[in-house]
Design a protein around this motif. Structure first.
Motif, PDB file in Angstrom:
ATOM      1  N   ARG A 215       0.443  -0.916   0.133  1.00 22.14           N
ATOM      2  CA  ARG A 215      -0.029  -0.185  -0.062  1.00 22.14           C
ATOM      3  C   ARG A 215       1.308   1.135   0.065  1.00 22.14           C
ATOM      4  O   ARG A 215       1.738   1.008   0.901  1.00 22.14           O
ATOM      5  CB  ARG A 215      -1.369   0.132   1.355  1.00 22.14           C
ATOM      6  CG  ARG A 215      -2.143   1.270   1.182  1.00 22.14           C
ATOM      7  CD  ARG A 215      -2.772   1.035   1.805  1.00 22.14           C
ATOM      8  NE  ARG A 215      -3.718   0.127   2.183  1.00 22.14           N
ATOM      9  CZ  ARG A 215      -4.849  -0.291   2.344  1.00 22.14           C
ATOM     10  NH1 ARG A 215      -5.698   0.571   1.250  1.00 22.14           N
ATOM     11  NH2 ARG A 215      -5.606  -1.705   1.932  1.00 22.14           N
TER      12      ARG A 215
ATOM     13  N   ASN B  30       1.215   5.618   0.069  1.00 22.11           N
ATOM     14  CA  ASN B  30       0.304   7.027  -0.188  1.00 22.11           C
ATOM     15  C   ASN B  30       0.835   7.711  -0.800  1.00 22.11           C
ATOM     16  O   ASN B  30       1.953   8.041   0.043  1.00 22.11           O
ATOM     17  CB  ASN B  30       0.090   7.577   1.245  1.00 22.11           C
ATOM     18  CG  ASN B  30      -1.225   8.367   1.212  1.00 22.11           C
ATOM     19  OD1 ASN B  30      -0.453   9.419   1.147  1.00 22.11           O
ATOM     20  ND2 ASN B  30      -1.836   7.959   2.226  1.00 22.11           N
TER      21      ASN B  30
ATOM     22  N   TYR C 118     -11.003  -4.970  -3.467  1.00 22.98           N
ATOM     23  CA  TYR C 118     -10.014  -4.072  -2.774  1.00 22.98           C
ATOM     24  C   TYR C 118     -10.856  -2.289  -3.397  1.00 22.98           C
ATOM     25  O   TYR C 118     -11.301  -1.689  -2.243  1.00 22.98           O
ATOM     26  CB  TYR C 118      -8.950  -3.908  -2.751  1.00 22.98           C
ATOM     27  CG  TYR C 118      -8.493  -5.235  -1.892  1.00 22.98           C
ATOM     28  CD1 TYR C 118      -7.495  -4.435  -0.627  1.00 22.98           C
ATOM     29  CD2 TYR C 118      -8.015  -6.499  -2.528  1.00 22.98           C
ATOM     30  CE1 TYR C 118      -7.601  -5.140  -0.245  1.00 22.98           C
ATOM     31  CE2 TYR C 118      -7.751  -7.243  -1.183  1.00 22.98           C
ATOM     32  CZ  TYR C 118      -7.348  -6.627   0.096  1.00 22.98           C
ATOM     33  OH  TYR C 118      -6.843  -7.666   0.479  1.00 22.98           O
TER      34      TYR C 118
ATOM     35  N   LYS D  40      -8.156   5.690  -6.168  1.00 26.42           N
ATOM     36  CA  LYS D  40      -7.653   4.452  -5.614  1.00 26.42           C
ATOM     37  C   LYS D  40      -6.793   3.831  -7.536  1.00 26.42           C
ATOM     38  O   LYS D  40      -7.825   4.053  -7.940  1.00 26.42           O
ATOM     39  CB  LYS D  40      -7.383   4.318  -5.204  1.00 26.42           C
ATOM     40  CG  LYS D  40      -7.662   4.696  -3.471  1.00 26.42           C
ATOM     41  CD  LYS D  40      -7.388   3.542  -2.801  1.00 26.42           C
ATOM     42  CE  LYS D  40      -7.528   4.264  -0.881  1.00 26.42           C
ATOM     43  NZ  LYS D  40      -7.686   3.810   0.559  1.00 26.42           N
TER      44      LYS D  40
ATOM     45  N   ILE E 225      -1.195  -0.930  -4.124  1.00 24.32           N
ATOM     46  CA  ILE E 225      -2.541  -0.133  -4.010  1.00 24.32           C
ATOM     47  C   ILE E 225      -2.427   1.563  -3.924  1.00 24.32           C
ATOM     48  O   ILE E 225      -1.407   1.259  -3.218  1.00 24.32           O
ATOM     49  CB  ILE E 225      -3.842  -0.533  -3.132  1.00 24.32           C
ATOM     50  CG1 ILE E 225      -4.747  -2.053  -3.002  1.00 24.32           C
ATOM     51  CG2 ILE E 225      -4.758   0.298  -2.896  1.00 24.32           C
ATOM     52  CD1 ILE E 225      -4.877  -2.251  -1.862  1.00 24.32           C
TER      53      ILE E 225
ATOM     54  N   GLU F  38      -2.919   5.303  -3.259  1.00 23.91           N
ATOM     55  CA  GLU F  38      -3.799   6.458  -3.052  1.00 23.91           C
ATOM     56  C   GLU F  38      -3.088   7.408  -2.990  1.00 23.91           C
ATOM     57  O   GLU F  38      -1.884   7.629  -2.905  1.00 23.91           O
ATOM     58  CB  GLU F  38      -4.010   5.524  -1.412  1.00 23.91           C
ATOM     59  CG  GLU F  38      -3.839   4.896  -0.631  1.00 23.91           C
ATOM     60  CD  GLU F  38      -4.240   4.421   0.473  1.00 23.91           C
ATOM     61  OE1 GLU F  38      -4.653   3.231   0.630  1.00 23.91           O
ATOM     62  OE2 GLU F  38      -3.702   4.728   1.090  1.00 23.91           O
TER      63      GLU F  38
END
Length: 615
Positions: free
Chosen positions: A9, A11, A40, A57, A110, A112
């Motif tokens: 993940r 960010n 997700y 996202k 992922i 973000e």
């Protein structure tokens, strides 16, 4: 265990990265890649979010069979909310990047937020860094990959990146890996660009973890590869001619969308076909096609590697385009050629190279040019506005606008909006050949009725790869159905949609299904993954994935009226060929399709359907 059981993940706003355990309960219900990444995404974003805002996202995802010895096990998907459509977007790519991400120990990444300045993500197994990409901003895909391989001092790193069109927010910008394999449709590249994310660079040396039953997996994948090799399509047609094998076939049956769908046959199809790619040129005695190429683990090798004619007007002073590069696939040859009435195969190859070099979808681009040319011939658009005379058939207009779109210059900025917004801007929304804002692929809904329903109901906007009924309606796989009738098509489309959702979630290529049924993929999943992977489970899973995507679109504001085709296909009959006199029977098919799906008359899954699928 097939999965790595790890998610990365990232960010970008905070410039932080962290490892998370994969939700195995979800993996059990949604498998991987398309299904699992979508689960997700829909769990984490507001369906009404602006696709180009930091709140959206974007997910790079592999499947459980990605990176394994299963044939075609090199796929990955990019999942987000698409800017071209405002609907769920899932773009699938081959090449070698997906396997490398798996080898680095990640099932998905992922992304973000939004970085305050251009960045790229460096992944070397567990070592993850967000690095400055200021020096890469403004570079093409080709330049970016070359620069990153040099900087990392490792020719084996795999790069998935955007070109200038992704940076500029072209609404059908792609994400490209291995120079000419692309997560191509719905504008996933524009989402990456909106986040100031230029690239993912991956080097993985961990391999794929322990499969549930390695001996059985080796045995069953070997057996299934034999089926692919012995099949006429996957063992002969695709390796020899690539997807371009379809050009003359589809033209002859009168289902070739031509000049913005005004016609259903293109008189120049022969000149831009697979056969033409094999023929020696007058200028140098060499064929455009150099050889075929396979993606990671692929035993089909449908990819094309081509060389453009060095004397052609587009490249005569541009040696950088003289080398061998990604060649024409059927969809690109159609959209750049037939959709615009252009039969100059060298011009098509040049435009195709620009799409690869700067990362934009040739289907949406070519189909948008078709609308531009029709508006020009109507007198709505002028030479002064476009920058060039642009009648149907003009190769020079095609290549000029490809250059302009790649650079984000002049009228290319308008072309970068896609046909829906362009046609609305000039007062003729009916001339956009699209569904939910995404342009049609290379099959006319009047000549192949099932494809009309496929386009209208596709969750990501008009798409052939969500339900390729051409297999049945034209090629007779697995059974031959009449392309001119609407009868039985709702059930056929639903079956194809559900099965394809599973294939897209597995890590395998949908082209295997010319030879394989889902029952050929099931034992490969059973041997690779822990637990029960029965046919009943997979059938239900495909339906679950499809309905989950539908629920997201409904929540995003899509309704029954968005499951429709442009008026032209419903009112202007095919003029020639076997489908002469036919229009699309979409209005007849939709109610039956909704009923089969367990949806109400507005196209919403009923409470009973939601409960049955565990949504």
């Amino acid at each position: 265990m097939a999965w790595t059981r790890k998610i990365l993940r990232v960010n970008l706003t905070d410039r932080t990265t962290k490892s998370e355990p994969l939700n195995m309960e979800w993996a059990n219900d949604y498998l991987g890649q398309r299904g699992l990444a979508t689960k997700y995404l829909v769990s984490e974003i507001d369906p009404k979010v602006d696709p180009l805002s930091p709140e959206n996202k974007i997910i790079w995802a592999t499947g459980p069979l990605t990176g394994t010895m299963a044939s075609t096990g090199g796929r990955y998907s990019v999942v987000t909310k698409g800017p071209l459509t405002g609907a769920i977007a899932c773009s699938n790519s081959g090449g070698y990047f997906g396997a490398e991400l798996k080898f680095a120990g990640w099932d998905m990444v992922i992304i973000e937020g939004r970085a305050s300045s251009p960045v790229y993500l460096s992944i070397e197994n567990d070592k993850v860094e967000i690095r400055d990409a200021s020096h890469l901003w403004g570079k093409t895909v080709w330049e970016t990959e070359e620069t990153l391989k040099s900087e990392h001092q490792d020719p084996q790193v795999r790069v998935s990146c955007i070109g200038r069109t992704g940076e500029a927010g072209v609404l059908y910008a792609a994400i490209v890996n291995d120079l000419h394999r692309a997560a191509g449709r719905s504008g996933v590249g524009a989402v990456a660009g909106s986040k100031n994310l230029k690239a993912l660079v991956v080097r993985g040396t961990l391999g794929v973890g322990n499969l549930a039953n390695p001996k059985e997996f080796m045995k069953v994948t070997f057996e299934k590869k034999k089926i692919l090799k012995e099949n006429a399509v996957t063992g002969q047609g695709l390796p020899t001619y690539g997807t371009q094998v379809l050009m003359n076939v589809i033209n002859e049956i009168g289902a070739m969308p031509t000049r913005n769908h005004k016609d259903v046959q293109f008189e120049g199809a022969r000149k831009i076909s697979a056969e033409a790619m094999h023929e020696p040129r007058e200028s140098d005695g060499k064929a455009q096609l150099v050889n075929n190429q396979g993606c990671f683990g692929c035993t089909i090798a449908c990819g094309r590697i081509s060389k453009i004619d060095q004397t052609h007007y587009t490249v005569v002073n541009s040696p950088k385009y003289w080398g061998a590069s990604g060649g024409l696939e059927y969809e690109a040859a159609w959209s750049l050629g037939c959709a615009n009435g252009v039969d100059d195969i060298e011009a098509l190859q040049y435009a195709n190279m620009l799409c690869n070099e700067d990362g934009f979808d040739p289907i949406s681009f070519g189909a948008t040019i078709g609308a531009v040319m029709e508006l020009y011939e109507m007198g709505v658009l002028t030479k002064e506005e476009i920058g060039i005379e642009a009648p149907f058939g003009s190769a020079r207009a095609l290549t000029f606008l490809a250059e302009q779109t790649a650079r984000g210059e002049g009228f290319g900025k308008i072309v970068g909006l896609g046909s829906k917004r362009l046609c609305e801007k000039y007062g003729h929304p009916e001339l956009s050949m699209s569904v939910k804002g995404q342009e049609f692929p290379a099959y006319d809904a009047r000549g192949v009725q099932g494809m009309g329903l496929t386009y209208a109901t596709s969750n990501r906007g008009a798409c052939h790869l969500r339900s390729y009924t051409i297999s049945s309606e034209v090629l007779g796989i697995p059974v031959k159905t009449d392309p001119h009738t609407t009868e039985g098509k709702p059930a056929l489309v639903k079956a194809f949609q559900d099965a394809t959702a599973v294939v897209d979630s597995s890590g395998l290529c949908v082209f295997t299904t010319f030879a394989w049924a889902l029952s050929d993929i099931q034992p490969q999943l059973q041997a690779a993954c822990e637990g029960d992977w029965s046919m009943e489970k997979l059938d239900l899973m495909g339906e679950r994935i499809w309905n989950m995507e539908r629920q997201f679109n409904n929540a995003a504001g899509f309704t029954r009226k968005d499951d429709d085709l442009p008026p032209r296909l419903k009112t202007e009959a095919a003029k020639v060929g076997p489908a002469k006199g036919l229009v699309s029977g979409i209005d007849k098919m939709i109610p039956e399709y909704y009923a089969l799906r367990g949806w109400d008359s507005e196209g919403r899954p009923t409470a009973e359907t939601v409960a049955r699928l565990g949504l």
